[in-house]
Design a protein around this motif. Structure first.
Motif, PDB file in Angstrom:
ATOM      1  N   LYS A  29       0.831  -1.196   0.000  1.00  0.00           N
ATOM      2  CA  LYS A  29       0.000   0.000   0.000  1.00  0.00           C
ATOM      3  C   LYS A  29       0.865   1.245   0.000  1.00  0.00           C
ATOM      4  O   LYS A  29       1.713   1.423   0.874  1.00  0.00           O
ATOM      5  N   CYS A  30       0.629   2.123  -0.957  1.00  0.00           N
ATOM      6  CA  CYS A  30       1.396   3.369  -1.021  1.00  0.00           C
ATOM      7  C   CYS A  30       0.819   4.375  -0.049  1.00  0.00           C
ATOM      8  O   CYS A  30      -0.370   4.670  -0.069  1.00  0.00           O
ATOM      9  N   LYS A  31       1.686   4.889   0.816  1.00  0.00           N
ATOM     10  CA  LYS A  31       1.226   5.833   1.833  1.00  0.00           C
ATOM     11  C   LYS A  31       1.009   7.228   1.271  1.00  0.00           C
ATOM     12  O   LYS A  31       0.462   8.093   1.941  1.00  0.00           O
ATOM     13  N   VAL A  32       1.454   7.459   0.069  1.00  0.00           N
ATOM     14  CA  VAL A  32       1.295   8.789  -0.519  1.00  0.00           C
ATOM     15  C   VAL A  32       0.006   8.878  -1.338  1.00  0.00           C
ATOM     16  O   VAL A  32      -0.883   9.661  -1.039  1.00  0.00           O
ATOM     17  N   CYS A  33      -0.116   8.016  -2.341  1.00  0.00           N
ATOM     18  CA  CYS A  33      -1.290   8.118  -3.213  1.00  0.00           C
ATOM     19  C   CYS A  33      -2.422   7.195  -2.759  1.00  0.00           C
ATOM     20  O   CYS A  33      -3.549   7.320  -3.222  1.00  0.00           O
ATOM     21  N   GLY A  34      -2.121   6.280  -1.833  1.00  0.00           N
ATOM     22  CA  GLY A  34      -3.182   5.426  -1.305  1.00  0.00           C
ATOM     23  C   GLY A  34      -3.500   4.203  -2.146  1.00  0.00           C
ATOM     24  O   GLY A  34      -4.344   3.402  -1.776  1.00  0.00           O
ATOM     25  N   LEU A  85       2.071  -4.478   3.485  1.00  0.00           N
ATOM     26  CA  LEU A  85       3.346  -3.771   3.566  1.00  0.00           C
ATOM     27  C   LEU A  85       3.128  -2.339   3.095  1.00  0.00           C
ATOM     28  O   LEU A  85       2.534  -2.107   2.044  1.00  0.00           O
ATOM     29  N   TYR A  86       3.587  -1.388   3.882  1.00  0.00           N
ATOM     30  CA  TYR A  86       3.391   0.022   3.550  1.00  0.00           C
ATOM     31  C   TYR A  86       4.672   0.641   3.022  1.00  0.00           C
ATOM     32  O   TYR A  86       5.766   0.213   3.377  1.00  0.00           O
ATOM     33  N   GLY A  87       4.512   1.635   2.200  1.00  0.00           N
ATOM     34  CA  GLY A  87       5.678   2.324   1.667  1.00  0.00           C
ATOM     35  C   GLY A  87       5.305   3.316   0.586  1.00  0.00           C
ATOM     36  O   GLY A  87       4.241   3.924   0.650  1.00  0.00           O
ATOM     37  N   ARG A  88       6.197   3.455  -0.405  1.00  0.00           N
ATOM     38  CA  ARG A  88       5.944   4.397  -1.501  1.00  0.00           C
ATOM     39  C   ARG A  88       6.082   3.675  -2.834  1.00  0.00           C
ATOM     40  O   ARG A  88       7.050   2.965  -3.050  1.00  0.00           O
ATOM     41  N   CYS A  89       5.107   3.896  -3.701  1.00  0.00           N
ATOM     42  CA  CYS A  89       5.170   3.236  -4.996  1.00  0.00           C
ATOM     43  C   CYS A  89       6.052   4.058  -5.933  1.00  0.00           C
ATOM     44  O   CYS A  89       6.419   5.184  -5.615  1.00  0.00           O
ATOM     45  N   SER A  90       6.361   3.485  -7.080  1.00  0.00           N
ATOM     46  CA  SER A  90       7.302   4.136  -7.997  1.00  0.00           C
ATOM     47  C   SER A  90       6.853   5.539  -8.410  1.00  0.00           C
ATOM     48  O   SER A  90       7.672   6.424  -8.624  1.00  0.00           O
ATOM     49  N   ASP A  91       5.558   5.739  -8.506  1.00  0.00           N
ATOM     50  CA  ASP A  91       5.054   7.067  -8.882  1.00  0.00           C
ATOM     51  C   ASP A  91       5.271   8.102  -7.789  1.00  0.00           C
ATOM     52  O   ASP A  91       5.295   9.300  -8.050  1.00  0.00           O
ATOM     53  N   CYS A  92       5.362   7.623  -6.566  1.00  0.00           N
ATOM     54  CA  CYS A  92       5.362   8.555  -5.438  1.00  0.00           C
ATOM     55  C   CYS A  92       6.691   8.645  -4.695  1.00  0.00           C
ATOM     56  O   CYS A  92       6.799   9.352  -3.696  1.00  0.00           O
ATOM     57  N   VAL A  93       7.699   7.923  -5.141  1.00  0.00           N
ATOM     58  CA  VAL A  93       8.992   7.994  -4.465  1.00  0.00           C
ATOM     59  C   VAL A  93       9.465   9.444  -4.496  1.00  0.00           C
ATOM     60  O   VAL A  93       9.406  10.105  -5.528  1.00  0.00           O
ATOM     61  N   GLY A  94       9.874   9.916  -3.365  1.00  0.00           N
ATOM     62  CA  GLY A  94      10.353  11.299  -3.318  1.00  0.00           C
ATOM     63  C   GLY A  94       9.300  12.276  -2.845  1.00  0.00           C
ATOM     64  O   GLY A  94       9.605  13.343  -2.350  1.00  0.00           O
ATOM     65  N   LYS A  95       8.036  11.851  -2.985  1.00  0.00           N
ATOM     66  CA  LYS A  95       6.970  12.737  -2.506  1.00  0.00           C
ATOM     67  C   LYS A  95       6.796  12.624  -0.998  1.00  0.00           C
ATOM     68  O   LYS A  95       7.267  11.677  -0.378  1.00  0.00           O
ATOM     69  N   GLU A  96       6.086  13.566  -0.466  1.00  0.00           N
ATOM     70  CA  GLU A  96       5.818  13.587   0.970  1.00  0.00           C
ATOM     71  C   GLU A  96       4.851  12.494   1.405  1.00  0.00           C
ATOM     72  O   GLU A  96       3.993  12.077   0.647  1.00  0.00           O
ATOM     73  N   ASP A  97       4.993  12.078   2.631  1.00  0.00           N
ATOM     74  CA  ASP A  97       4.049  11.134   3.236  1.00  0.00           C
ATOM     75  C   ASP A  97       2.744  11.907   3.430  1.00  0.00           C
ATOM     76  O   ASP A  97       2.752  13.115   3.564  1.00  0.00           O
ATOM     77  N   ILE A 145       9.514  -0.209   0.538  1.00  0.00           N
ATOM     78  CA  ILE A 145       8.794  -0.581   1.754  1.00  0.00           C
ATOM     79  C   ILE A 145       9.276   0.241   2.935  1.00  0.00           C
ATOM     80  O   ILE A 145      10.456   0.513   3.097  1.00  0.00           O
ATOM     81  N   ASP A 146       8.320   0.642   3.739  1.00  0.00           N
ATOM     82  CA  ASP A 146       8.628   1.366   4.967  1.00  0.00           C
ATOM     83  C   ASP A 146       8.542   0.372   6.117  1.00  0.00           C
ATOM     84  O   ASP A 146       7.473  -0.102   6.475  1.00  0.00           O
ATOM     85  N   ARG A 147       9.670   0.038   6.680  1.00  0.00           N
ATOM     86  CA  ARG A 147       9.701  -1.028   7.686  1.00  0.00           C
ATOM     87  C   ARG A 147       8.835  -0.787   8.902  1.00  0.00           C
ATOM     88  O   ARG A 147       8.127  -1.672   9.379  1.00  0.00           O
ATOM     89  N   SER A 148       8.926   0.409   9.426  1.00  0.00           N
ATOM     90  CA  SER A 148       8.261   0.639  10.715  1.00  0.00           C
ATOM     91  C   SER A 148       6.743   0.561  10.624  1.00  0.00           C
ATOM     92  O   SER A 148       6.068   0.311  11.613  1.00  0.00           O
ATOM     93  N   ASP A 149       6.190   0.753   9.441  1.00  0.00           N
ATOM     94  CA  ASP A 149       4.734   0.719   9.310  1.00  0.00           C
ATOM     95  C   ASP A 149       4.191  -0.642   8.919  1.00  0.00           C
ATOM     96  O   ASP A 149       2.990  -0.850   8.926  1.00  0.00           O
ATOM     97  N   SER A 150       5.087  -1.525   8.536  1.00  0.00           N
ATOM     98  CA  SER A 150       4.610  -2.783   7.990  1.00  0.00           C
ATOM     99  C   SER A 150       4.550  -3.880   9.050  1.00  0.00           C
ATOM    100  O   SER A 150       5.501  -4.106   9.775  1.00  0.00           O
ATOM    101  N   MET A 151       3.420  -4.520   9.093  1.00  0.00           N
ATOM    102  CA  MET A 151       3.211  -5.549  10.104  1.00  0.00           C
ATOM    103  C   MET A 151       2.688  -6.810   9.434  1.00  0.00           C
ATOM    104  O   MET A 151       1.787  -6.752   8.603  1.00  0.00           O
ATOM    105  N   LEU A 152       3.282  -7.935   9.787  1.00  0.00           N
ATOM    106  CA  LEU A 152       2.821  -9.207   9.240  1.00  0.00           C
ATOM    107  C   LEU A 152       2.015  -9.924  10.306  1.00  0.00           C
ATOM    108  O   LEU A 152       2.461 -10.056  11.453  1.00  0.00           O
TER     109      LEU A 152
END
Lengths: 137, 137
Positions: free
Chosen positions: A87-92, A124-136, B117-124
DNA sequence: TTGCGTGCAAAGGTTTTGCATGGCA
DNA sequence: TGCCATGCAAAACCTTTGCACGCAA
């Protein structure tokens, strides 16, 4: 417990969700968004339909948005039991991760850490390729 | 925004959470549990302290328990940014997963799927060795 | 026609907030 | 002493529920 009738409201809701999949909603936001597109539905009815969809596996819970439950529509509920989600934390947006690497991960965690991962619940949360570099968000 | 005073209530709360780490709480449950051990604190104060602890990184949100936000205390907030978490859905315990396999996973997901992936937000989620075979909660 | 679905309003919970008072530094 | 923290009660939300009516099958 299972829905028996396919009512106008249920049809409207599924139609709306399918047209706007991969986005997060709270019941209140969804209610407002649907109203703006001309759909009318009592808030209580929406809650009841949402609960049904959860039970049927069409919706998955998402990180909470201050003060209200947040969820997301899954296009293929059954398939979603067999893979992981990113799941991308920027664009959702929600990405469905289908690859053997995750099977290796499960195997490793099981053997080395004695833990059985449940795929459908793990995100798993993070940033997708479209949103890398953008703000959370 | 940062806490400035180390008050009796804050001390009580941290003391209680440290003594009962690895358990889930809602604010209401925590309030009740603390009261039973002789701590007294207004519910509003508890909410305010909990919010501070969230901001400071001592607490992490957990899958929702019907109708209320659920959270868990982290003993070493800073360390928790560098590893993954496994959460047992049966006993509720949190396991800190520190192994190179996860680094490989990150690398793979980044290269093959373009996702950071953002480690701190990801939970299995799943079942720990003690709870394999037991019912889901 | 039968029985689930819906709308409305009320009830039940959770979380936040205003204000006067208490307590840390 | 100067501020932040606290308690209480009220307010603001979110979600569920009861009941009479509507609607799908």
């Amino acid at each position: 417990m299972a829905k028996k009738y396919y009512t106008r409201h249920r049809k409207d809701l599924l139609e709306y969700l399918q047209a706007h999949a991969d986005l997060d909603y709270t019941v209140a936001k969804l209610h407002k968004a649907m109203k703006e597109e001309g759909y009318t539905m009592g808030i209580a009815t929406l809650y009841r339909q949402i609960n049904s969809l959860f039970k049927e596996g069409y919706l998955t819970p998402i990180q909470r948005d201050d003060g209200a439950e947040q969820f997301q529509y899954l296009k293929n509920p059954r398939e979603c039991f067999v893979h992981y989600h990113l799941k991308c934390k920027v664009c959702g947006r929600l990405y469905h991760l289908d690859c053997t690497f995750m099977e290796d991960l499960e195997e490793h965690v099981k053997k080395e850490h004695g833990f059985l991962i449940d795929r459908s619940d793990s995100m798993l949360y993070g940033r997708c390729s479209d949103c890398v570099g953008k703000e959370d968000k």
